[in-house]
Design an enzyme around this catalytic site. Structure first.
Site, PDB file in Angstrom:
ATOM      1  NE  ARG A   1     -50.222 -72.565  23.740  1.00 47.80           N
ATOM      2  CZ  ARG A   1     -50.519 -73.035  24.945  1.00 47.80           C
ATOM      3  NH1 ARG A   1     -51.494 -73.916  25.082  1.00 47.80           N
ATOM      4  NH2 ARG A   1     -49.844 -72.647  25.996  1.00 47.80           N
TER       5      ARG A   1
ATOM      6  CB  CYS B   1     -53.228 -71.606  45.508  1.00 47.47           C
ATOM      7  SG  CYS B   1     -53.885 -71.464  43.851  1.00 47.47           S
TER       8      CYS B   1
END
Length: 199
Positions: free
Chosen positions: A21, A42
């Site tokens: 970016r 997770c």
């Protein structure tokens, strides 16, 4: 500018996207030792427990989608074995072929992640002992749980991933025992907050 990123999970993948970016012309190469990039650690226990149904749901991006979306060259199953800061090169070994090559860089970013702590105890090399850090680890554990249908499990570590693994195994009918060094689960929490987890 040519940027080489060592590690392609949360830190490396986020950094690669951010660099793109900021500089649409930079050449970005991300090298990851495992076979998967941009996955949420997770979520791994929830695939073992069947909450996450499809393996594809574990990863946010693939090497192909990184190229299509960001023009980032992602190399999985490759390991950086040496860094030469003066020559601005890294030595890379392709794990599948054994081929070794050198890659140059202008900027080097190290995001290799963590490595599970395995105690130096007899029996830890057993096929019934697992670590959980990568997608490959998750697939191995799920195959074992589905095939062997264990009745009990001992988890070493009461951090976030350990508790999520305990939750998923318990939901599958496995009797779970958690052992750890600190005096409370979820060490980052204050003791009064951890007491709710203990209860």
């Amino acid at each position: 500018m040519k940027v080489v990123i060592v590690g392609g999970v949360a830190g490396g993948a986020s950094a690669a996207a951010r660099i793109r970016r900021l500089d649409e012309h930079a050449q970005i190469i991300m090298i990851e030792r495992s076979g998967y990039v941009s996955y949420a650690n997770c979520g791994l226990p929830y695939y073992v427990g069947g909450v996450i149904k499809e393996q594809e749901e574990l990863t946010l991006q693939t090497p192909e989608s990184f190229w299509d979306r960001f023009r980032i060259d992602v190399r999985v199953r490759q390991e950086v074995t040496a860094i030469d800061p003066e020559g601005k090169t890294v030595t890379v070994r392709a794990l599948d072929s054994g081929k070794i090559y050198t890659e140059t860089y202008d900027k080097l970013l190290l995001a290799p992640g963590a490595k599970p702590t395995v105690p130096a105890l007899s029996g830890v090399s057993s096929e019934r002992v697992f670590t959980l850090r990568t997608v490959e680890d998750t697939l191995r554990i799920r195959r074992f749980v589905e095939g062997q249908k264990p009745k009990t499990a001992v988890l070493a570590g009461g951090g976030f991933i350990g508790l999520e693994m305990a939750e998923n195994l318990a939901e599958m009918g496995v009797s779970v025992t958690i052992v750890q060094r600190p005096k409370q689960l979820l060490a980052p929490l204050d003791a009064d907050m951890a007491s709710f987890v203990h209860a």
